[in-house]
Scaffold this motif. Structure first.
Motif, PDB file in Angstrom:
ATOM      1  N   ASP A 142      33.137  36.030  48.868  1.00 23.12           N
ATOM      2  CA  ASP A 142      34.133  35.275  49.645  1.00 23.12           C
ATOM      3  C   ASP A 142      34.752  34.163  48.823  1.00 23.12           C
ATOM      4  O   ASP A 142      35.895  33.747  49.057  1.00 23.12           O
ATOM      5  N   THR A 158      38.050  29.554  47.826  1.00 20.45           N
ATOM      6  CA  THR A 158      37.903  30.696  48.727  1.00 20.45           C
ATOM      7  C   THR A 158      38.929  31.758  48.362  1.00 20.45           C
ATOM      8  O   THR A 158      40.137  31.495  48.367  1.00 20.45           O
ATOM      9  N   VAL A 373      31.590  30.488  54.183  1.00 20.91           N
ATOM     10  CA  VAL A 373      31.599  31.664  53.319  1.00 20.91           C
ATOM     11  C   VAL A 373      30.192  32.248  53.270  1.00 20.91           C
ATOM     12  O   VAL A 373      29.213  31.558  53.537  1.00 20.91           O
TER      13      VAL A 373
END
Length: 511
Positions: A142, A158, A373
């Motif tokens: 992620d 991200t 994440v």
């Protein structure tokens, strides 16, 4: 700002476990006052430590029970106390040593060819393989932590968010290069045929491809360097460019190569992924698996081969018309003392890749949930990947291989370094990286960790014949070719012996 050992919780009493190839190296709880300059002398236990590890902390890979006999055999200690072997009176058409994919495939192939033969599979692990977990190929990350080891400061990016390349802490030229690599790479080798392009890629690592063929900025290469580490056990300084193409890494789309098939230069593992994961072979109906039965000797005789295994109390022997050794190549010379020296040398060239895993039980997992994440790749820190595996469990992965030396020499050097690294150093790096990752979300490394278990695997991943490191690939002859040939009633077919070794072994023994 760097946190002190006290800030990180190094003196807090928690459950601490350290395993090397499944065997407990040290068990330490309470204040970590041992020196961090040398190996830990274990096992050690204090009153604060529970008698057993917490139920959620499981041993991955080989267990101590599974490896104690092979290690004693390797070190020359086993036969001093084993006593005389006791024949069971059993006779089988085939005995297979090792119940992994290769072993079960060999057993199934033999039963297909000779359905009336009895087949026995012997394995040193407890029933079910003792949780021999493998890395998940293709699992997406992620986010990437562009860490201070690589770029001077920590920046979490991200990947799912638009414009993520613009937020990387790299030079502007590196951002431009990464946009080109990901979005619109040109044909770096105009005028060459597809075959010639594949040959050029086969002569480079992915890092060299980025630097030399693409002219990428050093920051771009540094950002991508650990992409291969979680799956292959080494970074892109050792990972071949042709396998990076076959695995879908950025930078190759403009070459115009046929994506419907693998290249002849791809390693066996990459070639296999074109067809999807192979189904797990099952033991044949005419045979069975005998678990917790490490094989200690295999001898070819006039009428049959004799296979000795340890049943937990003494050595038992069975007779076999044929034997397939589907175990680690490095173990074979200890099982077959009459093996010719040339075969022994070839077997020793199968160098496995070391890995390091850590499981961290969090007393307060809220910070990870706030982070938003699940999996994070690090670009240069000690632990290259972190995964939120359960509501309160974090798993971290490190790759000790010295990738700049290549997969073989680098694995050997990394294994030696892994053995020498004190547990306290590993715990410090775990806490430090968790603090850097989760600290902005409110994580306290001093009070937020309930348990840490470290698993050091000196011989974790089977070797791959790959370019540019093995010029004999794919045409041969390879060390596996010299190692796996038939030796009387015995043939070699472990995962170290190369692609298709199980079927080849059965074919040789069936002649």
């Amino acid at each position: 700002m760097s946190l002190t050992p006290r800030d990180l919780g190094m003196d807090v009493p928690i459950s601490r476990r350290d395993f090397f190839d499944g065997i407990a190296v040290s068990c330490v709880a309470g204040a970590s006052a041992a020196s961090t300059t040398g190996p830990i002398a274990g096992p050690v236990r204090t009153a604060a430590e529970p008698a057993t590890a917490p139920a959620a902390l499981t041993v991955l890979g080989d267990t101590g029970e599974a490896l104690s006999v092979p290690h004693a055999l390797r070190d020359g200690r086993f036969w001093e106390h084993a006593g005389a072997p006791a024949p069971t009176g059993e006779h089988y058409g085939l005995v297979v040593v090792g119940a992994g994919r290769s072993g079960l495939s060999a057993a199934a192939e033999w039963s297909r060819r000779r359905p009336h033969d009895r087949v026995l599979v012997l394995d040193n692990h407890p029933e079910g393989g003792a949780g021999r977990e493998r890395l998940r190929r293709g699992a997406a990350f992620d986010a990437v932590m562009c860490d201070k080891e690589s770029f001077g400061a920590d920046t979490l990016v991200t990947l799912a968010s638009p414009g993520w390349i613009d937020r990387l802490p790299v030079a502007e030229q590196a951002r431009a290069d990464l946009r080109t690599l990901y979005d619109a790479p040109p044909d770096w080798l105009p005028g060459l045929s597809p075959e010639a392009k594949e040959e050029r890629l086969a002569g480079l690592t992915y890092s060299a491809f980025l630097r030399e063929m693409c002219g990428a900025h050093p920051d771009a290469e540094r950002f991508l360097r650990t992409m291969s580490a979680p799956e292959w056990g080494y970074d892109t300084r050792a990972f071949g460019a042709i396998d990076a193409w076959g695995t879908g890494y950025p930078g190759f789309a403009g070459l115009g190569l046929d994506r419907s098939r693998p290249s002849r230069y791809n390693s066996a593992a990459v070639r296999a992924e074109w067809h999807g994961p192979a189904p797990e072979p099952a033991p044949p109906a005419a045979g069975h698996v005998r678990w917790s039965s490490p094989v200690v000797s295999v001898r070819d005789g006039a009428g049959a081969a004799t296979v000795g295994y340890f049943d937990g109390h003494r050595v038992r022997t069975v007779e076999a018309g044929a034997v397939v050794l589907a175990c680690w190549s490095a173990a074979v010379p200890y099982l077959v003392p009459d093996l010719p020296e040339e075969r022994r040398r070839a077997l020793s060239r199968a160098v496995r890749v070391p890995l390091l895993r850590a499981e961290v039980r969090l007393s307060d997992p809220a910070a990870w949930r706030r982070l938003g994440v699940r999996r994070v790749r690090w670009t240069g820190a000690y632990w290259c990947a972190a995964e939120f595996a359960a509501p309160d469990l974090v798993r971290l992965l490190a790759t000790p291989c010295r990738s700049e030396l290549g997969p073989d020499a680098g694995s050997a050097a990394g294994r030696r370094e892994l053995f020498r690294t004190p547990y306290e150093v590993l715990e410090h790096t775990v806490r430090d990286q968790l603090a850097r990752l989760l600290g902005p979300a409110g994580f306290d490394p001093g009070r937020g960790v309930a348990a840490i278990t470290v698993h050091r695997w000196g011989h974790a991943l089977a070797p791959q014949y790959c370019r540019p490191w093995h010029p004999f690939h794919p045409d041969g002859p390879s060390p596996a070719d010299a190692a796996r040939g038939r030796f009387g009633r015995i043939a070699i077919a472990g995962s170290d012996a190369g692609d298709g070794a199980a079927v080849l072994a059965v074919e040789e023994l069936s002649r």
